[in-house]
Design a protein around this motif. Structure first.
Motif, mmCIF file in Angstrom:
data_model
loop_
_atom_site.group_PDB
_atom_site.id
_atom_site.type_symbol
_atom_site.label_atom_id
_atom_site.label_comp_id
_atom_site.label_asym_id
_atom_site.label_seq_id
_atom_site.Cartn_x
_atom_site.Cartn_y
_atom_site.Cartn_z
ATOM 1 N N MET A 1 0.837 -1.269 0.094
ATOM 2 C CA MET A 1 0.017 0.027 0.048
ATOM 3 C C MET A 1 0.832 1.077 0.036
ATOM 4 N N ARG A 2 0.535 2.257 -0.897
ATOM 5 C CA ARG A 2 1.247 3.454 -0.697
ATOM 6 C C ARG A 2 0.416 4.553 -0.349
ATOM 7 N N ILE A 3 0.843 5.218 0.900
ATOM 8 C CA ILE A 3 0.270 6.091 1.637
ATOM 9 C C ILE A 3 0.794 7.667 1.569
ATOM 10 N N ALA A 4 0.080 8.564 1.298
ATOM 11 C CA ALA A 4 0.543 9.891 1.334
ATOM 12 C C ALA A 4 0.057 10.686 2.645
ATOM 13 N N VAL A 5 0.841 11.223 3.211
ATOM 14 C CA VAL A 5 0.257 11.799 4.450
ATOM 15 C C VAL A 5 0.548 13.362 4.286
ATOM 16 N N LEU A 6 -0.296 14.289 4.241
ATOM 17 C CA LEU A 6 0.096 15.688 4.165
ATOM 18 C C LEU A 6 -0.094 16.333 5.694
ATOM 19 N N SER A 7 0.864 16.816 6.344
ATOM 20 C CA SER A 7 0.814 17.248 7.694
ATOM 21 C C SER A 7 1.003 18.943 7.836
ATOM 22 N N GLY A 8 0.313 19.264 8.916
ATOM 23 C CA GLY A 8 0.464 20.876 8.815
ATOM 24 C C GLY A 8 0.703 21.300 10.462
ATOM 25 N N ALA A 9 0.550 22.477 10.828
ATOM 26 C CA ALA A 9 0.937 22.902 11.925
ATOM 27 C C ALA A 9 0.538 21.971 13.224
ATOM 28 N N GLY A 10 -0.710 21.522 13.250
ATOM 29 C CA GLY A 10 -1.506 20.935 14.380
ATOM 30 C C GLY A 10 -0.567 19.905 14.961
ATOM 31 N N ILE A 11 0.183 18.890 13.962
ATOM 32 C CA ILE A 11 0.893 17.850 14.569
ATOM 33 C C ILE A 11 2.212 18.394 15.470
ATOM 34 N N SER A 12 2.620 19.357 14.836
ATOM 35 C CA SER A 12 3.948 19.964 15.573
ATOM 36 C C SER A 12 3.582 20.721 16.975
ATOM 37 N N ALA A 13 2.269 21.338 16.658
ATOM 38 C CA ALA A 13 2.070 22.025 17.988
ATOM 39 C C ALA A 13 1.774 21.192 19.235
ATOM 40 N N GLU A 14 1.540 19.944 19.037
ATOM 41 C CA GLU A 14 1.576 18.902 20.189
ATOM 42 C C GLU A 14 3.007 18.650 20.532
ATOM 43 N N SER A 15 4.002 18.932 19.807
ATOM 44 C CA SER A 15 5.243 18.769 20.524
ATOM 45 C C SER A 15 6.022 20.072 21.138
ATOM 46 N N GLY A 16 5.008 21.115 21.185
ATOM 47 C CA GLY A 16 5.522 22.300 21.817
ATOM 48 C C GLY A 16 5.749 23.467 20.644
ATOM 49 N N VAL A 17 5.749 22.994 19.272
ATOM 50 C CA VAL A 17 6.052 24.159 18.285
ATOM 51 C C VAL A 17 4.814 25.014 18.107
ATOM 52 N N PRO A 18 4.913 26.361 18.446
ATOM 53 C CA PRO A 18 3.762 27.095 18.272
ATOM 54 C C PRO A 18 3.229 27.057 17.067
ATOM 55 N N THR A 19 1.883 27.217 16.310
ATOM 56 C CA THR A 19 1.617 27.481 15.072
ATOM 57 C C THR A 19 2.028 28.807 14.582
ATOM 58 N N PHE A 20 2.165 29.207 13.379
ATOM 59 C CA PHE A 20 2.575 30.221 12.824
ATOM 60 C C PHE A 20 2.011 31.372 13.733
ATOM 61 N N ARG A 21 0.796 31.486 13.783
ATOM 62 C CA ARG A 21 0.285 32.986 14.302
ATOM 63 C C ARG A 21 0.156 32.941 15.577
ATOM 64 N N ASP A 22 0.493 31.935 16.328
ATOM 65 C CA ASP A 22 0.616 31.904 17.781
ATOM 66 C C ASP A 22 2.253 32.081 18.205
ATOM 67 N N ASP A 23 3.008 31.926 17.227
ATOM 68 C CA ASP A 23 4.659 31.807 17.450
ATOM 69 C C ASP A 23 4.973 33.273 17.898
ATOM 70 N N LYS A 24 4.249 33.967 18.723
ATOM 71 C CA LYS A 24 4.841 35.333 18.932
ATOM 72 C C LYS A 24 4.604 35.589 20.623
ATOM 73 N N ASN A 25 5.736 35.671 21.249
ATOM 74 C CA ASN A 25 5.666 36.099 22.764
ATOM 75 C C ASN A 25 5.500 37.702 22.746
ATOM 76 N N GLY A 26 5.583 38.054 23.871
ATOM 77 C CA GLY A 26 5.320 39.502 23.963
ATOM 78 C C GLY A 26 6.328 40.351 23.150
ATOM 79 N N LEU A 27 7.608 39.825 22.974
ATOM 80 C CA LEU A 27 8.350 40.675 22.099
ATOM 81 C C LEU A 27 7.889 40.834 20.694
ATOM 82 N N TRP A 28 7.227 39.894 20.074
ATOM 83 C CA TRP A 28 6.779 39.797 18.620
ATOM 84 C C TRP A 28 5.351 40.368 18.441
#
Length: 244
Positions: A1-28
């Protein structure tokens, strides 16, 4: 079987990587994303843009793949798996996935903004976010920029062509953690559906794609993906029966 996986910010957010529009602390927080992720923003203030991406580069180095990333890598024991990701981190690779195409570039690759040569030299440490950092300089006199696709730039031909080929040749497509609104990546599930390829969406929230996919799994990536593969034949059968 051939599987294509399209992944977006949600999968990495669970590792603690902020999604693009949330990736701003007070400085940014006072900056529009366009100021930090466009060629116009780069030309206006390369020191600010470089500081933003250097901070994200170091942030991502400190996090680890989660169960969702590891599950996708484990599927390689049972299928030919190609990951197409909108993310600029390397968490799929660190989890063990061997075929990964980055549509939007990578926080771990750099090039000159003048001659386009790759850069593998040293990077400044960043224990705390800083508003401005001087980018390294290329031997040609240009400035080193992140090899990221900014607003208004074209996707790289190689990863895009490989991604289309993976979708066209897939027996199954899984879309995980993406809002399904950023094109042209959002067109890949539509391409799969147009060819009769079943598409499974894994996302705790509905997206514009939800009404068209074969099956929706309303869970997070780390919850759904580890148990998904053995359950898929029955889940797809139920989904098709419901639509009949």
């Amino acid at each position: 079987m051939r599987i294509a996986v399209l992944s977006g910010a949600g999968i990495s957010a669970e590792s603690g990587v902020p999604t693009f529009r949330d990736d701003k602390n007070g400085l940014w927080a006072r900056f529009d994303p366009y100021e930090l992720s466009s060629t116009q923003g780069w030309h206006s203030n390369p020191e600010r843009v470089w500081a933003w991406y250097l901070w994200r580069h170091h942030l991502v180095r400190e996090v680890a793949p989660n169960d969702g990333h590891r599950a996708v890598a484990a599927w390689q024991d049972y299928a030919d798996v190609t990951v197409v990701t909108q993310n600029v981190d390397d968490l799929h690779e660190r989890a063990g996935s061997t075929k990964v195409h980055h549509l939007h570039g990578s926080l771990f690759e750099f090039r000159c903004d003048a001659c386009d040569s790759g850069y593998t030299g040293p990077l400044a440490a960043m224990p705390e976010p800083s508003l401005e950092v001087d980018p390294p300089q290329c031997g040609c006199g240009g400035l080193i920029r992140p090899d990221i696709v900014w607003f208004g730039e074209q996707l790289p031909d190689g990863p895009w062509d490989a991604s289309v080929e993976a979708v066209v040749s897939a027996d199954l497509m899984i879309v995980v953690g993406t809002s399904a609104i950023v094109y042209p990546a959002a067109g890949l599930p539509e391409l799969a559906l147009s060819r009769g390829v079943p598409v499974v969406e894994v996302n705790p929230e509905p997206t514009p794609l939800s009404d068209r996919v074969t099956l929706c799994v309303r869970q997070s990536a780390s919850s759904a993906l580890p148990a998904l593969l053995p359950q898929l034949p029955e889940l797809l059968r139920q989904a098709r029966a419901k639509r009949a």
